[in-house]
Scaffold this motif. Sequence first.
Motif, short mmCIF file in Angstrom:
data_model
loop_
_atom_site.label_atom_id
_atom_site.label_comp_id
_atom_site.label_asym_id
_atom_site.label_seq_id
_atom_site.Cartn_x
_atom_site.Cartn_y
_atom_site.Cartn_z
N GLY A 148 0.81 -1.21 0.00
CA GLY A 148 0.00 0.00 0.00
C GLY A 148 0.84 1.26 0.00
N VAL A 149 1.85 1.31 0.87
CA VAL A 149 2.73 2.47 0.93
C VAL A 149 3.57 2.58 -0.33
CG1 VAL A 149 4.67 3.51 2.18
CG2 VAL A 149 2.79 2.47 3.45
N GLY A 150 4.01 1.43 -0.86
CA GLY A 150 4.80 1.45 -2.10
C GLY A 150 4.01 2.00 -3.27
N LEU A 151 2.76 1.54 -3.43
CA LEU A 151 1.92 2.07 -4.51
C LEU A 151 1.67 3.56 -4.31
CD1 LEU A 151 -0.69 -0.83 -4.86
CD2 LEU A 151 1.06 -0.18 -6.52
N GLN A 152 1.47 3.95 -3.05
CA GLN A 152 1.21 5.36 -2.73
C GLN A 152 2.34 6.26 -3.23
OE1 GLN A 152 -1.48 6.50 -0.27
NE2 GLN A 152 -1.00 8.36 -1.35
N TYR A 153 3.57 5.86 -2.95
CA TYR A 153 4.70 6.76 -3.23
C TYR A 153 5.45 6.44 -4.52
CZ TYR A 153 4.16 9.03 1.26
OH TYR A 153 3.67 9.78 2.30
N LEU A 154 5.32 5.25 -5.04
CA LEU A 154 6.00 4.94 -6.29
C LEU A 154 5.11 5.18 -7.51
CD1 LEU A 154 7.85 1.64 -5.27
CD2 LEU A 154 8.77 3.96 -5.38
#
Length: 313
Positions: A70-76
Amino acid sequence: MSVVVTRFTALMPLWALLGALAAYLEPAPFTAMQGLIVPLLGVVMLGMGMTLTVSDFAAALRRPKVVALGVGLQYLVMPLLGWAIGLALGLPPALLAGLVLVGACPGGTASNVVCYLARGDVALSITLTTCSTLIAIVATPLLTWLYVGERVPVPVGGMLWSIARIVLAPVAIGVMINSLLGVYLAPLKRVFPAISVAAIVVIVAIIVGLNQASLATMVWATALAVVLHNAAGLAAGYWVPRWLGWDERTARTLAIEVGMQNSGLGVALAVKHFSAAAALPGALFSIWHNLSGSLLAGHWSRRAPPEPGEPVA
């Protein structure tokens, strides 16, 4: 009573659109209610907390791969999408910077409400919002610098205080009430989805009223960029976990967390570090993601997510 609540909740997209239209045509009554946004969110968060237990949050924290995705999709994904869509539509530098900045912001608190109404995993949603906000102190300025060559300081202390005050405290109180008195509060719990819908509709209307002037003179290419950016984020957040074989409830949660940004932070940073024009994408995003989130929640609220391993209808 339960039938009335169910029908009212199912029509949330209609109420949101009607509220937005009323605020656009007559913004003054809604701008006067600006101070109600935080209390309304607090009431909804309290109601959400009354549906949760401590074990729900423990279960969310025991899923580090889900939180990392979730955090990876958010920021990448979101900053990259903002940059690519802005370039494809030929946005001028100021608007491109504003779109990238919104994409580089953490998830917003409204995502937790929409997740609740969409029958997602609320504990996971709150966990993701908190984690992305913590990471924002490094990720938001770094990504903004990477894509548009400008470093912006992020008021992470203020953001975390807002999350603690608006999200964590009311939810914690709700969880405590549920633990102590949950067996006696079943009728009240059944009414809270309708209260949440009413709160979201009022919040959307207030946001439209506050941004009515911008909407009246907005650049249509910017509006298209915001719609595409939000749609792509929602789609990536949903289909990547589904492709990985994860359950429907988790996919709904990640879709909402990735697609709904802390656009208010984007507006504030754009005005301070770029220009008023750079704030336009964030202002439009703050309106559109609440409307699109309401539409999506209205659709999903009518379809209970299948249990893990059960095929999606």
